[in-house]
Design an enzyme around this catalytic site. Structure first.
Site, PDB file in Angstrom:
ATOM      1  N   LYS A 144       0.840  -1.198   0.000  1.00 58.60           N
ATOM      2  CA  LYS A 144       0.000   0.000   0.000  1.00 58.60           C
ATOM      3  C   LYS A 144       0.875   1.248   0.000  1.00 58.60           C
ATOM      4  O   LYS A 144       0.588   2.216  -0.705  1.00 58.60           O
ATOM      5  CB  LYS A 144      -0.967  -0.008   1.177  1.00 58.60           C
ATOM      6  CG  LYS A 144      -2.099  -0.997   0.945  1.00 58.60           C
ATOM      7  CD  LYS A 144      -3.171  -0.959   2.002  1.00 58.60           C
ATOM      8  CE  LYS A 144      -4.285  -1.949   1.638  1.00 58.60           C
ATOM      9  NZ  LYS A 144      -5.087  -2.347   2.772  1.00 58.60           N
ATOM     10  N   LYS A 171      -4.246  -9.834 -10.565  1.00 58.83           N
ATOM     11  CA  LYS A 171      -5.236 -10.114  -9.523  1.00 58.83           C
ATOM     12  C   LYS A 171      -6.390  -9.112  -9.619  1.00 58.83           C
ATOM     13  O   LYS A 171      -6.155  -7.909  -9.742  1.00 58.83           O
ATOM     14  CB  LYS A 171      -4.557  -9.987  -8.147  1.00 58.83           C
ATOM     15  CG  LYS A 171      -5.515 -10.049  -6.963  1.00 58.83           C
ATOM     16  CD  LYS A 171      -4.859  -9.644  -5.642  1.00 58.83           C
ATOM     17  CE  LYS A 171      -5.779  -8.734  -4.889  1.00 58.83           C
ATOM     18  NZ  LYS A 171      -6.198  -8.885  -3.607  1.00 58.83           N
ATOM     19  N   LYS A 194     -10.096  -3.862  -6.510  1.00 59.31           N
ATOM     20  CA  LYS A 194     -10.725  -2.563  -6.773  1.00 59.31           C
ATOM     21  C   LYS A 194      -9.674  -1.489  -7.016  1.00 59.31           C
ATOM     22  O   LYS A 194      -9.941  -0.486  -7.660  1.00 59.31           O
ATOM     23  CB  LYS A 194     -11.704  -2.166  -5.671  1.00 59.31           C
ATOM     24  CG  LYS A 194     -11.137  -2.100  -4.292  1.00 59.31           C
ATOM     25  CD  LYS A 194     -12.239  -1.808  -3.296  1.00 59.31           C
ATOM     26  CE  LYS A 194     -11.814  -2.090  -1.875  1.00 59.31           C
ATOM     27  NZ  LYS A 194     -11.568  -3.501  -1.557  1.00 59.31           N
TER      28      LYS A 194
HETATM   29  P1  ADP Z   1      -9.198  -5.551  -3.025  1.00 58.14           P
HETATM   30  O1  ADP Z   1      -7.915  -6.205  -3.494  1.00 58.14           O
HETATM   31  O2  ADP Z   1     -10.163  -5.375  -4.150  1.00 58.14           O
HETATM   32  O3  ADP Z   1      -8.944  -4.264  -2.261  1.00 58.14           O
HETATM   33  P2  ADP Z   1      -9.703  -6.683  -0.435  1.00 58.14           P
HETATM   34  O4  ADP Z   1      -8.253  -6.623  -0.131  1.00 58.14           O
HETATM   35  O5  ADP Z   1     -10.634  -5.739   0.248  1.00 58.14           O
HETATM   36  O6  ADP Z   1      -9.895  -6.562  -2.024  1.00 58.14           O
HETATM   37  O7  ADP Z   1     -10.173  -8.170  -0.188  1.00 58.14           O
HETATM   38  C1  ADP Z   1     -11.327  -8.612   0.521  1.00 58.14           C
HETATM   39  C2  ADP Z   1     -11.339 -10.130   0.555  1.00 58.14           C
HETATM   40  O8  ADP Z   1     -11.495 -10.650  -0.777  1.00 58.14           O
HETATM   41  C3  ADP Z   1     -10.066 -10.758   1.110  1.00 58.14           C
HETATM   42  O9  ADP Z   1     -10.370 -11.934   1.833  1.00 58.14           O
HETATM   43  C4  ADP Z   1      -9.276 -11.101  -0.138  1.00 58.14           C
HETATM   44  O10 ADP Z   1      -8.382 -12.154   0.075  1.00 58.14           O
HETATM   45  C5  ADP Z   1     -10.380 -11.483  -1.114  1.00 58.14           C
HETATM   46  N1  ADP Z   1      -9.960 -11.135  -2.486  1.00 58.14           N
HETATM   47  C6  ADP Z   1      -9.815  -9.900  -3.002  1.00 58.14           C
HETATM   48  N2  ADP Z   1      -9.426  -9.940  -4.290  1.00 58.14           N
HETATM   49  C7  ADP Z   1      -9.330 -11.256  -4.604  1.00 58.14           C
HETATM   50  C8  ADP Z   1      -8.975 -11.975  -5.793  1.00 58.14           C
HETATM   51  N3  ADP Z   1      -8.684 -11.339  -6.908  1.00 58.14           N
HETATM   52  N4  ADP Z   1      -8.973 -13.314  -5.743  1.00 58.14           N
HETATM   53  C9  ADP Z   1      -9.292 -13.985  -4.608  1.00 58.14           C
HETATM   54  N5  ADP Z   1      -9.639 -13.374  -3.459  1.00 58.14           N
HETATM   55  C10 ADP Z   1      -9.657 -12.030  -3.443  1.00 58.14           C
END
Ligand code: ADP
Ligand code: TRP
Length: 320
Positions: free
Chosen positions: A110, A189, A192
Site C-alpha cells: 500500500k 489479480k 478494486k
Molecule cells: P481488493 O484487493 O479489491 O482491495 P480486499 O483486499 O478488500 O480486495 O479483499 C477482501 C477479501 O477478498 C479478502 O479476503 C481477499 O483475500 C479477497 N480477495 C480480493 N481480491 C481477490 C482476488 N482477486 N482473488 C481472490 N480473493 C480475493
C-alpha cells in the site's frame, strides 16, 4: 468450531471478493458457528468520508446476505459494534514485535502504491489479530493475500500465551487453492485498486461489455487455443460444471471457434450464477429495517463472546 472472517467496506465488491472470500465463507457456515463482520474500523485506514463508510458498510451487509449468508445460522455484524476489539488490540500490541509488522506485504504494497502510511495502516495486522482472537476462532477463510495476516495473528497469540499462559485459542487460515487468486480483466489479480474488476452490482450491459473485453491473445479463429493461462477458462471454471469446462477445453484445443464465442458463453454462465443473488439483493434494498435487525442481532451474539474472551485476557494480564 468457530469460523470467522471479515471484509472491509472500502468499495463495491467484485468477483474476486466473491469467489475468494464470500462464497467459501458462506459454504463454511454449514460446518460450525460462523461469525462474519464488516471491518469498518479497518476501512478507516483508507476512507475518510463518513457518508461513504456508512453506505459501503450497508452494501457489504446486503451483498453477504444476498450471496447466501444465513443470519439464522451465522452472526453478521459490524466490527465497530463490538468495541471491545480495540481494547484487545491495544493489549496485543504490547506483545507484538515491531519486526513482525514491518515484514507485512500488504502494508509495504500500500505504501508503494502511494497510500499515506498512517500508524493505523501499520498497526492494522494487530487489530486483525484481535478480530480473530477475540472470538476464539478456529478457522479463518480468506483469500491468499490475507494469509500472512492470519499467520501474524497466530504469532501474536503465541507471544501472548508465552507471556501469560494458555489464554488465546490458535486459529488456522483456510484458503481455497482453486480460487486463491481470481484474475481481473487484464490478467492481474482482480482488485478494486487496479480498475480491472467485474462488480457484483454491475448492470447487465456493462457486465457483458467487461466480459467481452477480457484480454486474449491473437490466435486466429481456426487455430487451436492455449488452455493453460487462459483468462476465459480461469473465470469459467469458477461457475461452470466439470462437463462444461471439459467441453470448452476440448473446443479450445480443436480450434475453429473464436474467443468471442467463448466470451459469450462465459457471460451466460457468470450472469446466470448471480441470478439468485440479484433477486435477494433487490429484496433487501427494499427493506432496510431487515438489514438493521440482522446486524443488531449479530452484534449481540458476537459481543457476548468477545466480552468473555476479553475478560480472560484482562484477568491474565492483571487489569482486573
Ligand atoms: P481488493 O484487493 O479489491 O482491495 P480486499 O483486499 O478488500 O480486495 O479483499 C477482501 C477479501 O477478498 C479478502 O479476503 C481477499 O483475500 C479477497 N480477495 C480480493 N481480491 C481477490 C482476488 N482477486 N482473488 C481472490 N480473493 C480475493
Ligand atoms: N484484512 C481483511 C481484508 O482486507 C479484512 C479483515 C479484517 C479480516 N479483520 C479480519 C479477515 C479478520 C479475516 C479475519 O480483506
Amino acid at each position: 468450531m468457530r469460523i470467522l472472517s471479515g471484509i472491509q467496506p472500502s468499495g463495491r465488491l467484485h468477483l474476486g471478493n466473491y469467489f475468494g472470500m464470500m462464497r467459501p465463507a458462506i459454504e463454511l457456515q454449514e460446518k460450525g458457528e460462523a461469525f462474519y463482520f464488516i471491518a469498518d474500523y479497518h476501512a478507516l485506514t483508507s476512507i475518510q468520508n463518513p457518508g461513504d463508510l456508512r453506505r459501503f458498510s450497508r452494501e457489504v451487509a446486503m451483498d453477504l446476505l444476498a450471496a447466501g449468508l444465513d443470519p439464522g445460522r451465522s452472526a453478521l455484524f459490524r466490527q465497530s459494534d463490538v468495541p471491545e476489539v480495540t481494547e484487545l488490540s491495544w493489549i496485543l500490541s504490547t506483545v507484538t514485535p515491531m519486526g513482525l509488522l514491518q515484514r507485512c506485504h500488504s502494508y509495504k504494497d500500500k505504501v508503494a502504491r502511494g497510500i499515506s502510511a498512517s500508524h493505523g495502516l501499520f498497526a492494522y495486522p494487530v487489530l486483525m489479530a484481535a478480530d480473530i482472537l477475540i472470538y476464539d476462532s478456529d478457522l479463518v477463510p480468506v483469500g491468499r493475500d490475507q494469509k500472512q495476516h492470519v499467520e501474524v495473528a497466530r504469532d501474536i497469540a503465541i507471544k501472548f500465551n508465552e507471556a501469560y499462559g494458555e489464554v488465546l485459542r490458535m486459529p488456522e487460515p483456510e484458503i481455497r487453492d482453486e480460487v486463491a487468486v481470481v484474475p481481473g480483466l487484464d490478467g492481474q489479480k482482480m482488485s478494486k485498486s487496479y480498475d480491472n474488476g467485474i462488480y457484483l452490482s454491475e448492470p447487465e450491459a456493462s457486465f457483458r461489455k467487461k466480459v467481452m473485453g477480457i484480454k486474449t491473445d491473437s490466435t486466429p479463429v481456426e487455430a487451436p487455443k492455449a488452455v493453460e493461462g487462459s483468462l476465459i477458462l480461469q473465470l469459467y471454471r469458477l461457475v461452470a460444471t466439470e462437463g462444461e469446462c471439459r467441453a470448452m477445453e476440448a473446443s479450445f484445443l480443436a480450434g475453429g471457434t473464436g474467443y468471442g464465442e467463448y466470451k459469450k458463453e462465459l457471460f451466460r454462465a457468470l450472469w446466470g450464477h448471480f441470478a439468485e443473488y440479484r433477486r435477494r439483493r433487490a429484496e433487501l434494498e427494499a427493506s432496510p429495517a431487515r438489514v438493521d435487525e440482522v446486524l443488531a442481532g449479530g452484534a449481540a451474539r458476537a459481543r457476548s463472546v468477545a466480552r468473555a474472551v476479553l475478560g480472560r485476557v484482562r484477568e491474565a494480564v492483571g487489569l482486573c
